[in-house]
Motif scaffolding. Sequence first.
Motif, mmCIF file in Angstrom:
data_model
loop_
_atom_site.group_PDB
_atom_site.id
_atom_site.type_symbol
_atom_site.label_atom_id
_atom_site.label_comp_id
_atom_site.label_asym_id
_atom_site.label_seq_id
_atom_site.Cartn_x
_atom_site.Cartn_y
_atom_site.Cartn_z
ATOM 1 N N VAL A 29 -107.307 41.641 -65.203
ATOM 2 C CA VAL A 29 -107.542 43.058 -65.488
ATOM 3 C C VAL A 29 -108.935 43.243 -66.094
ATOM 4 C CG1 VAL A 29 -106.831 45.010 -66.947
ATOM 5 C CG2 VAL A 29 -105.120 43.702 -65.667
ATOM 6 N N LEU A 30 -109.244 42.369 -67.071
ATOM 7 C CA LEU A 30 -110.566 42.458 -67.695
ATOM 8 C C LEU A 30 -111.680 42.165 -66.682
ATOM 9 C CD1 LEU A 30 -109.898 40.832 -71.181
ATOM 10 C CD2 LEU A 30 -110.350 43.246 -70.701
ATOM 11 N N GLY A 31 -111.443 41.232 -65.776
ATOM 12 C CA GLY A 31 -112.428 40.938 -64.719
ATOM 13 C C GLY A 31 -112.649 42.152 -63.837
ATOM 14 N N ARG A 32 -111.571 42.816 -63.421
ATOM 15 C CA ARG A 32 -111.706 44.021 -62.596
ATOM 16 C C ARG A 32 -112.394 45.124 -63.381
ATOM 17 N NH1 ARG A 32 -105.811 44.596 -59.999
ATOM 18 N NH2 ARG A 32 -105.393 44.238 -62.180
ATOM 19 N N LEU A 33 -112.009 45.245 -64.677
ATOM 20 C CA LEU A 33 -112.631 46.252 -65.521
ATOM 21 C C LEU A 33 -114.123 45.951 -65.680
ATOM 22 C CD1 LEU A 33 -112.236 48.763 -67.293
ATOM 23 C CD2 LEU A 33 -111.718 47.225 -69.204
ATOM 24 N N ASP A 34 -114.434 44.660 -65.860
ATOM 25 C CA ASP A 34 -115.825 44.235 -65.979
ATOM 26 C C ASP A 34 -116.587 44.589 -64.700
ATOM 27 O OD1 ASP A 34 -118.173 43.036 -66.913
ATOM 28 O OD2 ASP A 34 -117.547 41.025 -66.318
ATOM 29 N N ALA A 35 -115.986 44.286 -63.552
ATOM 30 C CA ALA A 35 -116.639 44.595 -62.271
ATOM 31 C C ALA A 35 -116.810 46.097 -62.130
ATOM 32 C CB ALA A 35 -115.828 44.030 -61.116
ATOM 33 N N TYR A 36 -115.770 46.868 -62.482
ATOM 34 C CA TYR A 36 -115.818 48.325 -62.371
ATOM 35 C C TYR A 36 -116.894 48.886 -63.298
ATOM 36 C CZ TYR A 36 -114.412 53.202 -62.777
ATOM 37 O OH TYR A 36 -114.415 54.571 -62.809
ATOM 38 N N VAL A 37 -116.844 48.397 -64.552
ATOM 39 C CA VAL A 37 -117.820 48.877 -65.532
ATOM 40 C C VAL A 37 -119.224 48.462 -65.092
ATOM 41 C CG1 VAL A 37 -118.614 48.600 -67.938
ATOM 42 C CG2 VAL A 37 -116.198 48.967 -67.456
#
Length: 152
Positions: free
Chosen positions: A123-131
């Motif tokens: 989730v944090l990886g996807r959030l990191d990618a999104y951010v």
Amino acid sequence: MDDVMALLERLEDELESGNNLPFTSKTMINREQCLELIKEIRIRLPDDFKQAQVVVAEKNSIIADAQRQAEAILQDAESQFKLMVDQHEITKKAYEQAREIISNAQKNAREIRLGANDYADEVLGRLDAYVSRLLDDIRKDRAELKKGHHQS
């Protein structure tokens, strides 16, 4: 039985106290006295025998009762032993099951923690990618704004 023994002793005394006849192995005794003692012994013996039989029967009854009690105690002890063994086995199995349940719970908790960490990381990886994309877009938009502002 004591009376009979006393009478037999009196008979024995009577026979021993007799006078020996010269030149023979014979003894003169009081025949009437000996016959009277024998008669008295005969009268008393049946009562003594009956009493002895009662005593023997009581003894046999006591022995049989003691044997029955011993058997009952032995069977009770055997039952108690079997019960204790069974309870020991049940307790042993309960401890084994408890250890297995705890072990499985710890394994499941570890798997859940690892799964939760992996999920959080994902989730944090996807959030990191999104951010990161969002930040890239914001930087691009700012850069275009600055370009457009300088060109006017």
